[in-house]
Motif scaffolding. Structure first.
Motif, short mmCIF file in Angstrom:
data_model
loop_
_atom_site.label_atom_id
_atom_site.label_comp_id
_atom_site.label_asym_id
_atom_site.label_seq_id
_atom_site.Cartn_x
_atom_site.Cartn_y
_atom_site.Cartn_z
N PRO A 1 0.80 -1.22 0.00
CA PRO A 1 0.00 0.00 0.00
C PRO A 1 0.84 1.28 0.00
O PRO A 1 0.44 2.28 -0.60
N ASP A 2 1.98 1.26 0.67
CA ASP A 2 2.81 2.46 0.73
C ASP A 2 3.40 2.80 -0.63
O ASP A 2 3.47 3.98 -1.02
N LEU A 3 3.80 1.78 -1.39
CA LEU A 3 4.26 2.02 -2.75
C LEU A 3 3.13 2.57 -3.61
O LEU A 3 3.34 3.47 -4.43
N ALA A 4 1.93 2.03 -3.43
CA ALA A 4 0.78 2.54 -4.18
C ALA A 4 0.52 4.01 -3.87
O ALA A 4 0.20 4.80 -4.77
N LEU A 5 0.64 4.39 -2.61
CA LEU A 5 0.46 5.80 -2.23
C LEU A 5 1.50 6.69 -2.91
O LEU A 5 1.20 7.81 -3.33
N ARG A 6 2.74 6.19 -3.01
CA ARG A 6 3.79 6.95 -3.68
C ARG A 6 3.56 7.03 -5.19
O ARG A 6 3.85 8.06 -5.82
N GLU A 7 3.03 5.97 -5.75
CA GLU A 7 2.71 5.98 -7.18
C GLU A 7 1.59 6.99 -7.48
O GLU A 7 1.63 7.71 -8.48
N MET A 8 0.61 7.04 -6.61
CA MET A 8 -0.47 8.02 -6.79
C MET A 8 0.08 9.44 -6.68
O MET A 8 -0.32 10.33 -7.44
N LEU A 9 1.02 9.63 -5.76
CA LEU A 9 1.67 10.94 -5.63
C LEU A 9 2.39 11.30 -6.93
O LEU A 9 2.32 12.46 -7.38
N ARG A 10 3.02 10.34 -7.53
CA ARG A 10 3.78 10.59 -8.77
C ARG A 10 2.88 11.05 -9.91
O ARG A 10 3.22 11.98 -10.65
N VAL A 11 1.73 10.40 -10.08
CA VAL A 11 0.89 10.68 -11.26
C VAL A 11 -0.05 11.86 -11.07
O VAL A 11 -0.68 12.31 -12.03
N VAL A 12 -0.16 12.38 -9.85
CA VAL A 12 -1.00 13.55 -9.59
C VAL A 12 -0.14 14.81 -9.70
O VAL A 12 1.01 14.84 -9.26
N ARG A 13 -0.69 15.84 -10.28
CA ARG A 13 0.04 17.10 -10.46
C ARG A 13 0.26 17.78 -9.11
O ARG A 13 -0.51 17.58 -8.15
N PRO A 14 1.29 18.62 -8.98
CA PRO A 14 1.48 19.40 -7.76
C PRO A 14 0.23 20.24 -7.46
O PRO A 14 -0.33 20.88 -8.34
N THR B 1 -3.13 16.39 -0.11
CA THR B 1 -2.73 17.22 -1.25
C THR B 1 -1.27 16.96 -1.59
O THR B 1 -0.43 16.79 -0.70
N LYS B 2 -0.96 16.93 -2.89
CA LYS B 2 0.43 16.81 -3.31
C LYS B 2 1.09 18.18 -3.21
O LYS B 2 0.59 19.17 -3.76
N PRO B 3 2.19 18.28 -2.49
CA PRO B 3 2.83 19.59 -2.32
C PRO B 3 3.35 20.14 -3.64
O PRO B 3 3.74 19.40 -4.53
N LEU C 1 -5.52 13.60 -3.28
CA LEU C 1 -5.72 12.17 -3.07
C LEU C 1 -6.94 12.00 -2.19
O LEU C 1 -7.09 12.69 -1.18
N VAL C 2 -7.81 11.05 -2.54
CA VAL C 2 -8.94 10.71 -1.69
C VAL C 2 -8.98 9.19 -1.57
O VAL C 2 -9.07 8.47 -2.57
N VAL C 3 -8.88 8.71 -0.35
CA VAL C 3 -8.91 7.27 -0.07
C VAL C 3 -10.10 6.97 0.82
O VAL C 3 -10.22 7.53 1.92
N CYS C 4 -10.98 6.10 0.35
CA CYS C 4 -12.09 5.63 1.17
C CYS C 4 -11.81 4.18 1.52
O CYS C 4 -11.62 3.35 0.63
#
Length: 237
Positions: A128-141, A228-230, A145-148
């Motif tokens: 899951p932590d790698l997935a969170l980092r991948e989502m950070l990568r593909v989202v613009r600054p 939010t992605k910084p 992120l919304v996780v339910c």
């Protein structure tokens, strides 16, 4: 029929969801006592959708949530690891863009989306932590992120009732309404194994997201985390 374990071997998890794809939405509605509609609306609200907003819906299943985001004006890509789920989704929603993909290796360039979201799927990912980092990568600054995800009821007496439901009632009901009751036994185990709201919020923070907050739904049965992605000018340490 596939029975995944808490080791979350990707092949076992994908196979399990292939087995339940056709009745997945119906089963979830029954097992949640209809609360899934409330939870879906809360995720849509947390996304703060504006017309043309590019949203990546991960673990999208058959696209039920993705469709609601599109109706709100988003440009949505529905991604799921299960070929069975993607196939059912494409059949039901031919105008929706579905992609079979892995949350830990997203097939998109950096800074592609305005938001990434995942509902009830992150706990089924083997990292899951790698997935969170991948989502950070593909989202613009500046994107979100919304996780339910299923979480921990905040009131102890209710938590005891809920645990009884997970351990006794849910398996009995799933044996009637689901095409694979064994799969729902795994899902119950994965819910109980998942970190509580505060612990999971800290993991999101460690993955590089900022402004992490959460909202409890249905007494904490489910929690919606938003972050939010910084931007480049912001301190990410």
């Amino acid at each position: 029929m596939s029975r995944a374990t808490l080791k979350k071997d990707p092949r076992d998890v994908a196979g399990m969801f292939d087995d339940v794809a056709k009745r997945y939405d119906v089963t979830n509605t029954v097992l949640s006592l209809g609360q899934v509609y409330v939870w879906r609306a809360a995720v849509r609200e947390a996304l703060r959708i504006t017309p043309g907003m590019k949203v990546l819906d991960i673990a999208a299943g058959t696209g039920t949530s993705s469709a609601s985001y599109a109706e709100a004006g988003a440009d949505v890509i529905a991604l799921d690891f299960s070929i069975g789920m993607v196939s059912v989704g494409k059949e039901r929603l031919p105008n929706m863009e579905f992609i079979a993909g892995d949350a830990t290796a997203l097939p998109f360039a950096d800074d592609t989306f305005d938001a990434a979201t995942i509902s009830y799927g992150l706990r089924n990912v083997n990292d899951p932590d790698l997935a969170l980092r991948e989502m950070l990568r593909v989202v613009r600054p500046g994107g979100s992120l919304v996780v339910c995800e299923f979480s921990t009821p905040t009131w102890k007496p209710f938590r005891q009732v809920y645990n009884f439901y997970l351990g006794t009632v849910m398996p009995a009901v799933s044996s009637v309404v689901s095409s694979d009751a064994e799969a729902y036994s795994y899902l119950m185990e994965s819910i109980l194994d998942w970190p509580n709201q505060t612990e999971f919020g800290a993991r999101i923070q460690r993955a590089g997201w900022r402004q992490v907050e959460y909202r409890n739904l249905s007494g904490g049965i489910v929690a919606v985390h938003r972050a939010t992605k910084p931007k480049a000018s912001e301190n990410t340490n």
